[in-house]
Scaffold this motif. Sequence first.
Motif, PDB file in Angstrom:
ATOM      1  N   ARG A 527       0.848  -1.190   0.000  1.00 42.98           N
ATOM      2  CA  ARG A 527       0.000   0.000   0.000  1.00 42.98           C
ATOM      3  C   ARG A 527       0.884   1.240   0.000  1.00 42.98           C
ATOM      4  O   ARG A 527       1.608   1.495   0.964  1.00 42.98           O
ATOM      5  N   PRO A 529       1.421   5.068   0.487  1.00 44.42           N
ATOM      6  CA  PRO A 529       0.738   6.168   1.195  1.00 44.42           C
ATOM      7  C   PRO A 529       0.195   7.219   0.221  1.00 44.42           C
ATOM      8  O   PRO A 529      -0.886   7.782   0.443  1.00 44.42           O
ATOM      9  N   VAL A 532      -2.996   5.890  -1.268  1.00 46.91           N
ATOM     10  CA  VAL A 532      -4.095   5.957  -0.294  1.00 46.91           C
ATOM     11  C   VAL A 532      -4.636   7.384  -0.232  1.00 46.91           C
ATOM     12  O   VAL A 532      -5.860   7.611  -0.217  1.00 46.91           O
ATOM     13  N   ASP A 533      -3.735   8.371  -0.187  1.00 48.93           N
ATOM     14  CA  ASP A 533      -4.149   9.776  -0.131  1.00 48.93           C
ATOM     15  C   ASP A 533      -4.940  10.169  -1.378  1.00 48.93           C
ATOM     16  O   ASP A 533      -5.976  10.845  -1.292  1.00 48.93           O
ATOM     17  N   TYR A 536      -8.443   8.704  -1.212  1.00 44.38           N
ATOM     18  CA  TYR A 536      -9.328   9.466  -0.336  1.00 44.38           C
ATOM     19  C   TYR A 536      -9.821  10.739  -1.030  1.00 44.38           C
ATOM     20  O   TYR A 536     -10.996  11.117  -0.912  1.00 44.38           O
ATOM     21  N   ARG A 576     -14.786   2.847   0.364  1.00 40.36           N
ATOM     22  CA  ARG A 576     -14.382   3.390   1.663  1.00 40.36           C
ATOM     23  C   ARG A 576     -13.978   2.273   2.622  1.00 40.36           C
ATOM     24  O   ARG A 576     -13.075   2.448   3.449  1.00 40.36           O
ATOM     25  N   ILE A 579     -10.296   1.045   1.395  1.00 42.38           N
ATOM     26  CA  ILE A 579      -9.392   2.067   0.875  1.00 42.38           C
ATOM     27  C   ILE A 579      -8.003   2.009   1.505  1.00 42.38           C
ATOM     28  O   ILE A 579      -6.997   2.299   0.841  1.00 42.38           O
ATOM     29  N   THR A 580      -7.873   1.621   2.778  1.00 46.69           N
ATOM     30  CA  THR A 580      -6.551   1.576   3.403  1.00 46.69           C
ATOM     31  C   THR A 580      -5.800   0.289   3.100  1.00 46.69           C
ATOM     32  O   THR A 580      -4.569   0.271   3.105  1.00 46.69           O
ATOM     33  N   SER A 581      -6.526  -0.806   2.850  1.00 49.98           N
ATOM     34  CA  SER A 581      -5.869  -2.086   2.581  1.00 49.98           C
ATOM     35  C   SER A 581      -5.636  -2.326   1.092  1.00 49.98           C
ATOM     36  O   SER A 581      -4.650  -2.952   0.700  1.00 49.98           O
ATOM     37  N   PRO A 583      -5.868   0.285  -1.805  1.00 52.70           N
ATOM     38  CA  PRO A 583      -6.179   1.605  -2.359  1.00 52.70           C
ATOM     39  C   PRO A 583      -6.362   1.615  -3.871  1.00 52.70           C
ATOM     40  O   PRO A 583      -7.178   2.387  -4.391  1.00 52.70           O
TER      41      PRO A 583
END
Length: 611
Positions: A527, A529, A532-533, A536, A576, A579-581, A583
Amino acid sequence: MKLQPRQQLLEMWEAATRTSMRSGGWTWGGRDGSNSISDAEQLLCFMYPASELPGFRLDTPDETSDDVLTALAKLGDSVEIPKLLLKVISEYLRTYTGDDGRPLFSGGTYFGAADPDAEVTPEQQQLDVVDSFSMSITLMLSTLGFLKIFRQSVRREDIRREIRELEELANIRLSAAMVGLLRSFTVNAFDPGSVAGRALLRTVNQTGAPERRILDDLRRELRPMRAGLRDLTIGSGSEVDLDNENLLFECGWSWGIVKDAPDVDTPLHVGPQAKGVAADTPFLYFTVSALVGVQDLWSERTRVLGLLDDDQLTLSQALQRRWDITQRYWRTIAMYGRGTWPLEDIPWKTSDEKESEYYSLVVSAIVVQSLVNNRTGDVDLNRVADVLEELAIRARIIRRAVPGDPPVHLHSPGVQVNLQGSDAVGPPLVWVVSDFAVKLLIRTILAASIAQSTTTRERLLTLADSVWRHLMLRRNNEGPGRGLWDQPGNVYSDIEVRHEEPSWYFTERVAEFLVAAAQASGDSPLRSPELVDLAYQMLSEAEHLLDQELVTRPLIAGQTIQPKLRSIQAALSRARTIITSRPATANALVIDALLDLERLTTARDSASEAI
């Protein structure tokens, strides 16, 4: 990776089944004949994937996959396959048990004479060797786990009785293998001015610093390991006087039971403990072999199934202490200093002043395993990747070999390891290792499994793909060993020797790699970062546009637009959640939702213009 580990494993199983089942029965022995190691490797080609990968399980007949049954068709159906495995494992255990009840861990036909004109004596063929101890630990743990689960599906008393007898034999061999490894561990202390001392100091001093400063610093770095070794109380390796801090040392496993190694006091039935003849000095190849096998003793599967009893746990803990100290020692030496690592100074030179790219590879194997255990960051991992790539180039694995290229000898006939001490009962012996390519591949995939950045991971996976393509070319194309390994003459024109029978030594290590690759493919994707950003931000825009659309077109029952809006809502809700696992997947869902929302807006605008 371009590799498909499940498909490749199934193909390997089909080829191994065809090779093992001849003339209506199980056939032992491959290219190097039958011995306690080769036969264990042959069994592990089946047992290791079956014990490590849920999709390859053979211990629960009702749950055996159809593609697995197709690959193993020559062994029988889902009920007959585990029964056949009971039979052949039982045959293996009884074959390698002496008349006095002692499990036999002899090297047999794997031993060679250093002098081509000399012959290995029968007494030498019966010498215990660390490879057999290590392989037996892995095989016996796989067997005990298989029996523990298969018993639940068995109703017939005769088969249940056979399982109990097999469990007893497997536990005896497992315990004896642990005792053998405890008696093969060694610590070699030497003066800094000796040949070994000068070699070690030259290895760690990559900056040309004053020898006195390097010596003092190295002593400080090795102090925790010295203290740990001083406290050993079981097996060999505890007789060396390490109180004298002026002495340097190295630790690891010899090639067999060390000469004059004391017996291990244990209530476990292991039979008479054999007399050792091996030199009281570590060998890099056998140290790595021992580290790989010993690690299985505290794997998650071993702990969850409770495969070790209390007395075996005592032996396991003693081995774990040696494992920890040895790992830390060789990592300290390999990564010593603030500049160039000794590991990066290829080829590695041993304390007896022998150097080879193969020794660099086995030290790399220890470092990679240490990085895996500690989940080290990508800074160190990238430096190790540099070493692995350089070794692949030097060994002519990802570069073309020219006629007369010396590195080809790494693959055939291989690197000879002199078995010091073997001349006590005959001519000096050698151990030939030719697993350079597959050992490199296993370490590369393990390193890739802990990479924390996509760049590092892709770099290592690209290297693994290249090495795997090389190995695929080295499969046997004809004869009894068709589809198995190893035929290096397919790649290197200088190698004229051709083999009909497979090398179970090499094939088993390919199976280890495929299992590691399958396990790595089951891990969560990396993942970023930044990704991920971005996900979002895109999700925020999509949800805002959806809210606007819901205001413009309220969800009134009967409207044709309602199903589409509900579908968009569901997609964004799913995005949603993940999204963190995941992205990138969340991004894909958001993009589809944004496209659908844009189509709705465009359709509404077109309708307004028409009015």
